[in-house]
Design a protein around this motif. Structure first.
Motif, PDB file in Angstrom:
ATOM      1  N   PHE A   1      47.303  59.405  25.021  1.00  0.00           N
ATOM      2  CA  PHE A   1      47.643  58.131  24.383  1.00  0.00           C
ATOM      3  C   PHE A   1      46.782  57.018  24.966  1.00  0.00           C
ATOM      4  N   GLU A   2      46.315  56.182  24.091  1.00  0.00           N
ATOM      5  CA  GLU A   2      45.593  55.003  24.561  1.00  0.00           C
ATOM      6  C   GLU A   2      46.187  53.804  23.839  1.00  0.00           C
ATOM      7  N   PRO A   3      46.616  52.770  24.586  1.00  0.00           N
ATOM      8  CA  PRO A   3      47.198  51.629  23.879  1.00  0.00           C
ATOM      9  C   PRO A   3      46.171  50.934  23.008  1.00  0.00           C
ATOM     10  N   ALA A   4      46.633  50.390  21.909  1.00  0.00           N
ATOM     11  CA  ALA A   4      45.712  49.710  20.993  1.00  0.00           C
ATOM     12  C   ALA A   4      45.202  48.419  21.626  1.00  0.00           C
ATOM     13  N   PHE A   5      46.038  47.829  22.511  1.00  0.00           N
ATOM     14  CA  PHE A   5      45.645  46.564  23.123  1.00  0.00           C
ATOM     15  C   PHE A   5      44.996  46.830  24.476  1.00  0.00           C
ATOM     16  N   ASP A   6      43.784  46.364  24.663  1.00  0.00           N
ATOM     17  CA  ASP A   6      43.050  46.590  25.907  1.00  0.00           C
ATOM     18  C   ASP A   6      43.309  45.408  26.844  1.00  0.00           C
ATOM     19  N   LEU A   7      44.289  45.588  27.738  1.00  0.00           N
ATOM     20  CA  LEU A   7      44.697  44.488  28.611  1.00  0.00           C
ATOM     21  C   LEU A   7      43.587  44.107  29.582  1.00  0.00           C
ATOM     22  N   ASP A   8      42.908  45.128  30.100  1.00  0.00           N
ATOM     23  CA  ASP A   8      41.844  44.833  31.058  1.00  0.00           C
ATOM     24  C   ASP A   8      40.756  43.963  30.433  1.00  0.00           C
ATOM     25  N   LYS A   9      40.406  44.320  29.170  1.00  0.00           N
ATOM     26  CA  LYS A   9      39.375  43.540  28.472  1.00  0.00           C
ATOM     27  C   LYS A   9      39.872  42.107  28.232  1.00  0.00           C
ATOM     28  N   ALA A  10      41.149  42.013  27.911  1.00  0.00           N
ATOM     29  CA  ALA A  10      41.713  40.687  27.634  1.00  0.00           C
ATOM     30  C   ALA A  10      41.711  39.808  28.880  1.00  0.00           C
ATOM     31  N   LEU A  11      41.701  40.463  30.073  1.00  0.00           N
ATOM     32  CA  LEU A  11      41.727  39.687  31.321  1.00  0.00           C
ATOM     33  C   LEU A  11      40.340  39.244  31.775  1.00  0.00           C
ATOM     34  N   SER A  12      39.311  39.643  31.060  1.00  0.00           N
ATOM     35  CA  SER A  12      37.938  39.366  31.516  1.00  0.00           C
ATOM     36  C   SER A  12      37.680  37.860  31.645  1.00  0.00           C
ATOM     37  N   LYS A  13      38.251  37.096  30.732  1.00  0.00           N
ATOM     38  CA  LYS A  13      38.051  35.648  30.772  1.00  0.00           C
ATOM     39  C   LYS A  13      38.590  35.073  32.085  1.00  0.00           C
ATOM     40  N   MET A  14      39.783  35.552  32.467  1.00  0.00           N
ATOM     41  CA  MET A  14      40.387  35.057  33.701  1.00  0.00           C
ATOM     42  C   MET A  14      39.557  35.463  34.916  1.00  0.00           C
ATOM     43  N   ARG A  15      38.987  36.671  34.883  1.00  0.00           N
ATOM     44  CA  ARG A  15      38.130  37.100  35.999  1.00  0.00           C
ATOM     45  C   ARG A  15      36.929  36.168  36.112  1.00  0.00           C
ATOM     46  N   GLU A  16      36.416  35.812  34.949  1.00  0.00           N
ATOM     47  CA  GLU A  16      35.259  34.918  34.926  1.00  0.00           C
ATOM     48  C   GLU A  16      35.625  33.554  35.526  1.00  0.00           C
ATOM     49  N   VAL A  17      36.786  33.046  35.099  1.00  0.00           N
ATOM     50  CA  VAL A  17      37.229  31.716  35.562  1.00  0.00           C
ATOM     51  C   VAL A  17      37.477  31.714  37.064  1.00  0.00           C
TER      52      VAL A  17
ATOM     53  N   GLY B   1      36.256  33.862  39.203  1.00  0.00           N
ATOM     54  CA  GLY B   1      35.124  34.387  39.959  1.00  0.00           C
ATOM     55  C   GLY B   1      35.437  35.708  40.654  1.00  0.00           C
ATOM     56  N   ARG B   2      36.441  36.401  40.199  1.00  0.00           N
ATOM     57  CA  ARG B   2      36.804  37.690  40.823  1.00  0.00           C
ATOM     58  C   ARG B   2      36.355  38.850  39.945  1.00  0.00           C
ATOM     59  N   ASP B   3      35.810  39.880  40.586  1.00  0.00           N
ATOM     60  CA  ASP B   3      35.519  41.090  39.822  1.00  0.00           C
ATOM     61  C   ASP B   3      35.747  42.324  40.704  1.00  0.00           C
ATOM     62  N   ASP B   4      36.617  42.149  41.707  1.00  0.00           N
ATOM     63  CA  ASP B   4      36.905  43.276  42.606  1.00  0.00           C
ATOM     64  C   ASP B   4      37.867  44.247  41.920  1.00  0.00           C
ATOM     65  N   PRO B   5      38.006  45.466  42.447  1.00  0.00           N
ATOM     66  CA  PRO B   5      38.878  46.456  41.775  1.00  0.00           C
ATOM     67  C   PRO B   5      40.294  45.943  41.526  1.00  0.00           C
ATOM     68  N   GLY B   6      40.796  45.131  42.445  1.00  0.00           N
ATOM     69  CA  GLY B   6      42.170  44.642  42.285  1.00  0.00           C
ATOM     70  C   GLY B   6      42.337  43.712  41.096  1.00  0.00           C
ATOM     71  N   ALA B   7      41.208  43.170  40.601  1.00  0.00           N
ATOM     72  CA  ALA B   7      41.284  42.244  39.459  1.00  0.00           C
ATOM     73  C   ALA B   7      41.192  42.972  38.127  1.00  0.00           C
ATOM     74  N   HIS B   8      41.026  44.304  38.215  1.00  0.00           N
ATOM     75  CA  HIS B   8      40.973  45.102  36.976  1.00  0.00           C
ATOM     76  C   HIS B   8      42.306  45.796  36.766  1.00  0.00           C
ATOM     77  N   PHE B   9      42.838  45.660  35.587  1.00  0.00           N
ATOM     78  CA  PHE B   9      44.183  46.152  35.337  1.00  0.00           C
ATOM     79  C   PHE B   9      44.304  47.665  35.563  1.00  0.00           C
ATOM     80  N   HIS B  10      43.375  48.458  34.993  1.00  0.00           N
ATOM     81  CA  HIS B  10      43.595  49.901  35.036  1.00  0.00           C
ATOM     82  C   HIS B  10      43.507  50.438  36.459  1.00  0.00           C
ATOM     83  N   ILE B  11      42.637  49.828  37.305  1.00  0.00           N
ATOM     84  CA  ILE B  11      42.500  50.327  38.683  1.00  0.00           C
ATOM     85  C   ILE B  11      43.766  49.968  39.475  1.00  0.00           C
TER      86      ILE B  11
END
Ligand code: SF4
Length: 594
Positions: free
Chosen positions: A558-574, A576-586
């Protein structure tokens, strides 16, 4: 003026709104308020009706309103590229109005022109056989603000495209033939029953029985009356035979209505004409005028005292659900086209609560012929359970799309041979809600006892992707659900979302099972036929063309239709975080492991 013309009668709200909109271009809040005052209806009711129908506009539109027909056959003929070309040349996004208010371009459901698509409506006038060259010409005409009356006449040519005539289309019928042959109402009713005529909308109820029930029913209230209603709201994708009957056989249809009125004791008939056929309104009114002048309508028809009957045409406004007879009656009464609970049935409580016989255009034309030529003549055509002929609207992958009339019982393979179809992979018969027929079923017959149809017959050759056909229809039902009941309102959206998810490569076995669950709910829990049949094409293609789904199933689980990690990319950008803890699936996986 429209309010005055209709006497402020709220049951004529659809006509009032349409006529005002034709003058003003859209229905502003101020106009809605004035209509509410003029009809003495709550403003919310006016707004509810204006918001329900696709062809009423409560936001300003362009002075040129272009609507591309978006049936699957238009897609196959390349409408998407042509529309993109038009939008690019006009510097316009689909669905938007240009900054200067000049033009808007969008799509609409099937416009009943599939035999000569890709097609579009411009200010509700049809333009057929669109090509890149024609797109460029139209763009120039719009840029120069050329009035539609000065556009090349050939743009607006709508051909009948009759390829095969039989008993009805080939009949030698003159206006008045059926009326001159009238005997007593009971004798006419007996003949219609005897002929075996069944409703041509697809359901196949006996026309004679329907008239009999209606005739026996008593009117109610202060103004008891009986009514005849002609359902000319053919909205089933791929159907256009009523367009041809109303263009070239209107006398036969109106005469069938008059015969029906004579039998059931009605003095008034109403034609509910689909909004997409607005361009037929004036020609049809001209036919009615001629019939009145010839004493074939009005008071004392053909000089017979007491035989009074007249016909009025009401325009629909782009709502597929109004093809359902009780939704159509609601719309005729100036309301949202929401199907009623049944019983009571229209034969006892229909238009304005009075006994009403609602019949399809083709049924009424057939009734006129039966009255003129006799029940035995008609019954001898077709099969024992399906008397007479059926008119098919054929479109898609074939050399000769158009109108074909056959005696009932014709095999699908015969129809395919006649229309010049080659390497056919499938036929969608009876529209989006109908039956998808695979090659091993081409020996089946068009008849109530085998494949009943309102007339739509779309052909797909083996280059077509049947998954995309089903996806197109799934989206059609989202667009056309009236929203009244939850199983349909939510179910059609869930179905279309699941098809999109599979299309985008995120689907797996879980989604297929989910689709089956949704289809079951639609079928068993929806309030009317629209919802109950909305999953048919997906179900059929899943069973008969499974590989077109399989090749898209990339996900094992099963894969959810909504990609939460992708949706959070804007917040990561704002942040300035891109460490593993800032990614939902990890983070999610870690917490599950921990
Ligand atoms: Fe409306 Fe769909 Fe329910 Fe029919 S099934 S009443 S179209 S929401």
């Amino acid at each position: 003026a429209a309010l005055l013309r209709h006497g402020g009668d709220g049951t004529r709200l659809m006509q009032i709104l349409r006529e005002i909109q034709e003058q003003t271009g859209w229905l502003s809040p101020d106009i809605l308020t004035r209509v509410a005052e003029g009809t003495r209806l709550p403003r919310g009711r006016i707004e509810g009706v204006a918001g329900f129908y696709h062809f009423f506009h409560t936001e300003p539109l362009g002075r040129y309103r272009v609507l591309w027909s978006d049936n699957i056959t238009d897609r196959m003929a390349g409408n998407a590229d042509l529309m993109a070309r038009m939008c690019k040349k006009l510097w316009l996004k689909p669905g938007r109005v240009s900054e200067d208010g000049l033009v808007s371009v969008d799509t609409t459901s099937c416009t009943g022109l599939c035999d000569q698509g890709p097609a579009l409506l411009v200010n509700y006038r049809p333009v057929t056989r669109m090509t890149a060259e024609r797109v460029d010409q139209i763009v120039e005409l719009i840029r120069h603000q050329t009035p539609l009356a000065e556009w090349p006449a050939e743009f607006f040519t709508v051909e009948d495209n009759i390829r095969r005539k039989d008993a009805l289309l080939g009949a030698d019928f003159q206006p008045g033939d059926a009326l001159k042959a009238l005997k007593s109402p009971q004798e006419v009713l007996d003949a219609v029953k005897e002929s075996g005529l069944r409703g041509r909308g697809g359901a196949g109820f006996s026309t004679g029985q329907k008239w009999d029930f209606c005739r026996a029913a008593l009117g109610s209230g202060a103004n008891p009356a009986h009514y005849v209603v002609c359902n000319a709201d053919e909205g089933e994708p791929g159907t256009f035979k009523d367009r041809v009957l109303l263009s070239s056989y209107a006398d036969m249809v109106f005469e069938g209505m008059t015969v029906s009125g004579y039998v059931i004791g009605a003095k008034k008939g109403l034609v509910y004409l689909r909004g997409e056929y607005r361009y037929l309104l004036e020609p049809l009114n001209a036919v009615l005028e001629k019939r009145r002048a010839a004493k074939l309508l009005g008071q004392s028809i053909l000089g017979r005292t007491g035989f009074d009957f007249d016909i009025e045409i009401h325009m629909g406004a782009g709502a597929y659900v109004c093809g359902e007879e009780t939704a159509l009656l609601e719309s005729l009464e100036g309301k949202r086209g929401v199907p009623r609970k049944r019983p009571p049935f229209p034969v006892t409580s229909g238009y304005l609560g009075q006994p009403t016989a609602v019949n399809n255009v083709e049924t009424l034309a057939s009734a006129a012929l039966i009255t003129a030529k006799g029940a035995a003549w008609y019954k001898a055509i077709g099969t024992p359970k399906s008397a007479g002929t059926k008119i098919l609207s054929i479109s898609g992958d074939c050399e000769r799309p158009g109108i074909y009339e056959y005696p009932y019982g014709v095999k699908v393979s015969q129809v395919l041979a006649d229309c010049g179809a080659r390497d056919t992979q499938a036929c969608q018969i009876a529209g989006a809600s109908g039956l998808c027929v695979a090659p091993n079923e081409f020996g089946r017959r068009i008849a109530f006892e085998d494949i009943p149809t309102g007339g739509s017959f779309m052909v797909f050759d083996n280059t077509r992707d049947m998954f995309q056909v089903a996806r197109n229809f799934a989206h059609f039902f989202v667009h056309e659900s009236c929203g009244f009941c939850t199983p349909c309102r939510v179910g059609t959206t869930l179905l279309a979302n699941a098809m999109d998810k599979i299309d985008e490569g995120h689907g797996g076995e879980y989604d297929i099972n989910d689709i089956w669950r949704v289809i079951r709910t639609l079928k068993t829990a929806s309030h009317c036929g629209l919802g109950q049949t909305a999953g048919n094409c997906v179900a059929d293609t899943l069973q008969k063309f499974r590989p077109s789904y399989e090749l898209r199933l990339n996900v094992r689980d099963f894969e959810p239709a909504f990609d939460l990690d992708k949706a959070l990319s804007k917040m990561r950008e704002v942040t300035g975080r891109d460490d593993p803890g800032a990614h939902f699936h990890i983070a999610h996986r870690k917490s599950r492991a921990g």
